[in-house]
Design a protein around this motif. Sequence first.
Motif, short mmCIF file in Angstrom:
data_model
loop_
_atom_site.label_atom_id
_atom_site.label_comp_id
_atom_site.label_asym_id
_atom_site.label_seq_id
_atom_site.Cartn_x
_atom_site.Cartn_y
_atom_site.Cartn_z
N THR A 37 -38.32 -27.36 -12.05
CA THR A 37 -37.41 -28.47 -11.22
C THR A 37 -37.37 -29.67 -12.19
O THR A 37 -38.44 -29.99 -12.93
N GLU A 41 -30.50 -28.95 -11.48
CA GLU A 41 -31.97 -29.41 -11.17
C GLU A 41 -32.97 -28.45 -11.00
O GLU A 41 -34.21 -29.05 -10.58
N THR A 83 -26.53 -29.14 -10.08
CA THR A 83 -26.54 -30.26 -9.29
C THR A 83 -25.15 -30.42 -8.42
O THR A 83 -24.24 -29.77 -8.85
N TYR A 135 -27.03 -25.33 -6.05
CA TYR A 135 -28.48 -25.65 -5.79
C TYR A 135 -28.66 -25.57 -4.56
O TYR A 135 -30.09 -25.02 -4.16
#
Length: 109
Positions: free
Chosen positions: A15, A26, A44, A70
């Motif tokens: 991450t 992300e 993201t 995400y």
Amino acid sequence: MAAYIEKIEEYTIMTSGYYPSGGGWEARISLILPDKFVYFYFMTPGKALKSIESHFNRFNEEIVKVYFRYEQFRDIVDLLRNEEPVYLFYSGQLAYLTTSREPVGEGEL
């Protein structure tokens, strides 16, 4: 392009709260397979999803990059952690994870 299906034996999770080149992801899950590396990038929120990318590195190993929202990250981590076996299917612009058949109502063991 031929279809490819492989049982997933190992994976890693990364991450990132900061990605300096502006890649827009992300989290990443790396699937470790015998002849290729498959990276699931979790974008993201608000970033557009990209098409699947595939190329060969200098060691003639295939590198495949697949992009997800995400919001899908937790579900995919849960699948990898709690299901057995899990398979990767990949063919051109289509890639997904799948399990084998399971009886209805099996529940947790």
